[in-house]
Design a protein around this motif. Structure first.
Motif, PDB file in Angstrom:
ATOM      1  N   TYR A  96       2.951  12.653  -8.493  1.00 36.81           N
ATOM      2  CA  TYR A  96       3.425  11.664  -7.792  1.00 36.81           C
ATOM      3  C   TYR A  96       5.301  11.469  -7.120  1.00 36.81           C
ATOM      4  CZ  TYR A  96       4.607   6.661  -7.210  1.00 36.81           C
ATOM      5  OH  TYR A  96       5.315   5.526  -6.949  1.00 36.81           O
ATOM      6  N   GLU A  97       5.267  11.181  -5.956  1.00 36.14           N
ATOM      7  CA  GLU A  97       6.265  11.302  -4.577  1.00 36.14           C
ATOM      8  C   GLU A  97       6.648  10.568  -4.137  1.00 36.14           C
ATOM      9  OE1 GLU A  97       7.026  15.245  -1.519  1.00 36.14           O
ATOM     10  OE2 GLU A  97       5.596  14.921  -2.784  1.00 36.14           O
ATOM     11  N   ILE A  98       7.659  10.099  -4.095  1.00 38.89           N
ATOM     12  CA  ILE A  98       8.046   9.509  -2.535  1.00 38.89           C
ATOM     13  C   ILE A  98       8.976   9.850  -1.469  1.00 38.89           C
ATOM     14  CG2 ILE A  98       9.200   6.958  -2.125  1.00 38.89           C
ATOM     15  CD1 ILE A  98       8.535   6.249  -4.911  1.00 38.89           C
ATOM     16  N   ILE A  99       9.002   9.914  -0.665  1.00 44.99           N
ATOM     17  CA  ILE A  99       9.164  10.993  -0.314  1.00 44.99           C
ATOM     18  C   ILE A  99       9.440  10.317   1.614  1.00 44.99           C
ATOM     19  CG2 ILE A  99       7.869  12.258   0.945  1.00 44.99           C
ATOM     20  CD1 ILE A  99       9.592  14.683   1.188  1.00 44.99           C
ATOM     21  N   CYS A 106      -9.557  13.818  -0.143  1.00 42.08           N
ATOM     22  CA  CYS A 106      -7.883  13.261   0.614  1.00 42.08           C
ATOM     23  C   CYS A 106      -8.301  11.637   1.514  1.00 42.08           C
ATOM     24  CB  CYS A 106      -7.846  13.796   2.009  1.00 42.08           C
ATOM     25  SG  CYS A 106      -7.871  15.906   0.933  1.00 42.08           S
ATOM     26  N   VAL A 107      -6.928  10.783   0.852  1.00 41.82           N
ATOM     27  CA  VAL A 107      -7.470   9.646   0.968  1.00 41.82           C
ATOM     28  C   VAL A 107      -6.030   8.943   1.932  1.00 41.82           C
ATOM     29  CG1 VAL A 107      -7.470   7.397   0.159  1.00 41.82           C
ATOM     30  CG2 VAL A 107      -8.679   9.461  -0.590  1.00 41.82           C
ATOM     31  N   GLY A 108      -5.877   8.369   3.176  1.00 42.11           N
ATOM     32  CA  GLY A 108      -4.868   8.259   3.484  1.00 42.11           C
ATOM     33  C   GLY A 108      -5.092   6.262   3.645  1.00 42.11           C
ATOM     34  N   ALA A 109      -4.007   5.522   3.784  1.00 45.79           N
ATOM     35  CA  ALA A 109      -4.233   4.127   3.590  1.00 45.79           C
ATOM     36  C   ALA A 109      -2.648   3.875   4.242  1.00 45.79           C
ATOM     37  CB  ALA A 109      -4.079   3.602   2.384  1.00 45.79           C
ATOM     38  N   ASN A 110      -2.134   2.905   4.805  1.00 39.12           N
ATOM     39  CA  ASN A 110      -1.334   2.144   5.040  1.00 39.12           C
ATOM     40  C   ASN A 110      -0.634   1.366   4.105  1.00 39.12           C
ATOM     41  OD1 ASN A 110      -0.459   4.106   7.539  1.00 39.12           O
ATOM     42  ND2 ASN A 110      -1.683   2.079   8.418  1.00 39.12           N
ATOM     43  N   PHE A 111       0.601   0.926   3.756  1.00 40.66           N
ATOM     44  CA  PHE A 111       0.856   0.291   2.197  1.00 40.66           C
ATOM     45  C   PHE A 111       2.112  -0.345   2.915  1.00 40.66           C
ATOM     46  CE2 PHE A 111       3.937   3.496   1.947  1.00 40.66           C
ATOM     47  CZ  PHE A 111       4.220   2.338   1.470  1.00 40.66           C
ATOM     48  N   ALA A 112       1.807  -2.133   3.287  1.00 43.79           N
ATOM     49  CA  ALA A 112       3.396  -3.163   2.843  1.00 43.79           C
ATOM     50  C   ALA A 112       3.846  -3.083   1.630  1.00 43.79           C
ATOM     51  CB  ALA A 112       2.885  -3.427   4.279  1.00 43.79           C
ATOM     52  N   LEU A 113       4.740  -3.528   1.140  1.00 42.16           N
ATOM     53  CA  LEU A 113       5.172  -3.476  -0.352  1.00 42.16           C
ATOM     54  C   LEU A 113       6.088  -4.894   0.094  1.00 42.16           C
ATOM     55  CD1 LEU A 113       5.039  -3.500  -3.459  1.00 42.16           C
ATOM     56  CD2 LEU A 113       7.489  -2.160  -3.378  1.00 42.16           C
ATOM     57  N   SER A 120       9.180  -2.362   1.635  1.00 44.15           N
ATOM     58  CA  SER A 120       8.803  -1.201   2.057  1.00 44.15           C
ATOM     59  C   SER A 120       7.647  -0.586   2.844  1.00 44.15           C
ATOM     60  CB  SER A 120       8.808  -0.018   0.680  1.00 44.15           C
ATOM     61  OG  SER A 120       8.981   1.541   1.296  1.00 44.15           O
ATOM     62  N   VAL A 121       7.447  -0.309   3.499  1.00 49.48           N
ATOM     63  CA  VAL A 121       6.536  -0.081   4.445  1.00 49.48           C
ATOM     64  C   VAL A 121       6.075   1.399   4.850  1.00 49.48           C
ATOM     65  CG1 VAL A 121       5.615  -0.353   7.015  1.00 49.48           C
ATOM     66  CG2 VAL A 121       6.511  -2.372   5.591  1.00 49.48           C
ATOM     67  N   GLY A 122       4.963   1.722   4.546  1.00 52.06           N
ATOM     68  CA  GLY A 122       4.765   3.492   4.785  1.00 52.06           C
ATOM     69  C   GLY A 122       2.856   3.205   3.642  1.00 52.06           C
ATOM     70  N   ARG A 123       3.029   4.584   4.305  1.00 50.09           N
ATOM     71  CA  ARG A 123       1.647   5.759   3.746  1.00 50.09           C
ATOM     72  C   ARG A 123       1.318   6.186   2.785  1.00 50.09           C
ATOM     73  NH1 ARG A 123       1.931   9.789   7.651  1.00 50.09           N
ATOM     74  NH2 ARG A 123       1.337  11.539   6.165  1.00 50.09           N
ATOM     75  N   TYR A 124       0.177   5.952   2.428  1.00 52.78           N
ATOM     76  CA  TYR A 124      -0.339   7.272   0.664  1.00 52.78           C
ATOM     77  C   TYR A 124      -1.080   7.723   1.555  1.00 52.78           C
ATOM     78  CZ  TYR A 124       0.512   2.809  -1.537  1.00 52.78           C
ATOM     79  OH  TYR A 124       0.964   1.709  -2.571  1.00 52.78           O
ATOM     80  N   ASP A 125      -0.821   9.491   1.219  1.00 54.48           N
ATOM     81  CA  ASP A 125      -1.541  10.429   1.148  1.00 54.48           C
ATOM     82  C   ASP A 125      -2.005  10.861  -0.092  1.00 54.48           C
ATOM     83  OD1 ASP A 125      -1.851  10.539   3.664  1.00 54.48           O
ATOM     84  OD2 ASP A 125       0.475  11.860   4.019  1.00 54.48           O
ATOM     85  N   LYS A 135      -0.444  12.250  -5.381  1.00 58.69           N
ATOM     86  CA  LYS A 135      -0.073  10.551  -4.687  1.00 58.69           C
ATOM     87  C   LYS A 135       1.137  11.384  -3.689  1.00 58.69           C
ATOM     88  CE  LYS A 135      -0.376   5.811  -4.002  1.00 58.69           C
ATOM     89  NZ  LYS A 135      -1.753   6.656  -3.703  1.00 58.69           N
ATOM     90  N   ARG A 136       1.435  11.155  -2.416  1.00 59.53           N
ATOM     91  CA  ARG A 136       2.548  10.629  -2.011  1.00 59.53           C
ATOM     92  C   ARG A 136       2.895   9.549  -0.901  1.00 59.53           C
ATOM     93  NH1 ARG A 136       3.366  16.245   1.981  1.00 59.53           N
ATOM     94  NH2 ARG A 136       4.694  16.662   0.313  1.00 59.53           N
ATOM     95  N   VAL A 137       3.780   8.956  -1.372  1.00 56.24           N
ATOM     96  CA  VAL A 137       4.314   7.804  -0.531  1.00 56.24           C
ATOM     97  C   VAL A 137       5.232   7.912   0.048  1.00 56.24           C
ATOM     98  CG1 VAL A 137       4.661   5.977  -1.103  1.00 56.24           C
ATOM     99  CG2 VAL A 137       3.841   6.643  -2.838  1.00 56.24           C
ATOM    100  N   ILE A 138       4.439   7.947   1.366  1.00 56.72           N
ATOM    101  CA  ILE A 138       5.928   8.808   2.625  1.00 56.72           C
ATOM    102  C   ILE A 138       6.150   6.805   3.200  1.00 56.72           C
ATOM    103  CG2 ILE A 138       5.749   9.545   4.788  1.00 56.72           C
ATOM    104  CD1 ILE A 138       3.400  10.854   3.891  1.00 56.72           C
ATOM    105  N   VAL A 139       7.209   6.887   2.964  1.00 56.26           N
ATOM    106  CA  VAL A 139       8.287   5.868   2.894  1.00 56.26           C
ATOM    107  C   VAL A 139       8.403   5.573   4.770  1.00 56.26           C
ATOM    108  CG1 VAL A 139       8.458   4.605   0.620  1.00 56.26           C
ATOM    109  CG2 VAL A 139       9.597   5.553   1.589  1.00 56.26           C
TER     110      VAL A 139
END
Length: 156
Positions: free
Chosen positions: A39-42, A99-106, A119-124, A139-143
């Motif tokens: 699990y990574e947030i970058i 490989c699953v990607g999605a945009n998110f808003a938190l 936060s807004v970003g993308r999950y890879d 799970k890479r959370v790209i903020v």
């Protein structure tokens, strides 16, 4: 190309991921990761520039569980409620799994009842079956920005 059932199962996994965080069921959230799950947030900027400097990094499920335990027992942070909004998925098959990607808003709501975009970003994600159920291998959370408005305590 995923079958409709594959896509549905992957969508359910991301829906459960968000719901468990939003309902503060973090001990159950940990179980969505395989034992070696990462699990990574970058920040998007660090990723684009090739800097391996994450805001948060857990290299296996035990580290993820330790992070949750420290939230429950040791950390002092702003008490809040989370609410995720996740876009439609982008899914591709690879040799390692899906490989699953999605945009998110938190959004977060504080104890005074004020809601704000956190936060807004993308999950890879890399997802594959483990012991008969889909799990996150990574799970890479790209903020979009590394400037977090308050303490980064709970998962994104």
């Amino acid at each position: 190309m995923p079958t409709p059932d594959d896509y549905f199962q992957l969508q359910r996994l991301l829906d459960l991921y968000a719901r468990l965080i939003d309902e503060d069921r973090l001990e159950e959230w940990v179980e969505l990761f395989s034992p070696e799950g990462r699990y990574e947030i970058i920040s998007r900027e660090n990723l684009a520039q090739g800097f391996a400097l994450p805001l948060m990094l857990c290299e296996n499920r035990n580290q993820i569980a330790d992070r949750v335990m420290s939230l429950r027992k040791a950390n002092i942070y702003n008490i809040h409620t989370d609410r995720h909004i996740i876009s439609q998925l982008h899914v591709e098959r690879s040799a390692e799994g899906w490989c699953v990607g999605a945009n998110f808003a938190l959004f977060q709501t504080n104890q005074e009842g004020v809601s704000s975009l956190y936060s807004v970003g993308r999950y890879d994600d890399l997802v594959r079956p483990v012991d008969g159920r889909l799990m996150f291998i990574s799970k890479r959370v790209i903020v979009d920005t590394g400037a977090v408005p308050s303490l980064l305590a709970t998962p994104i």
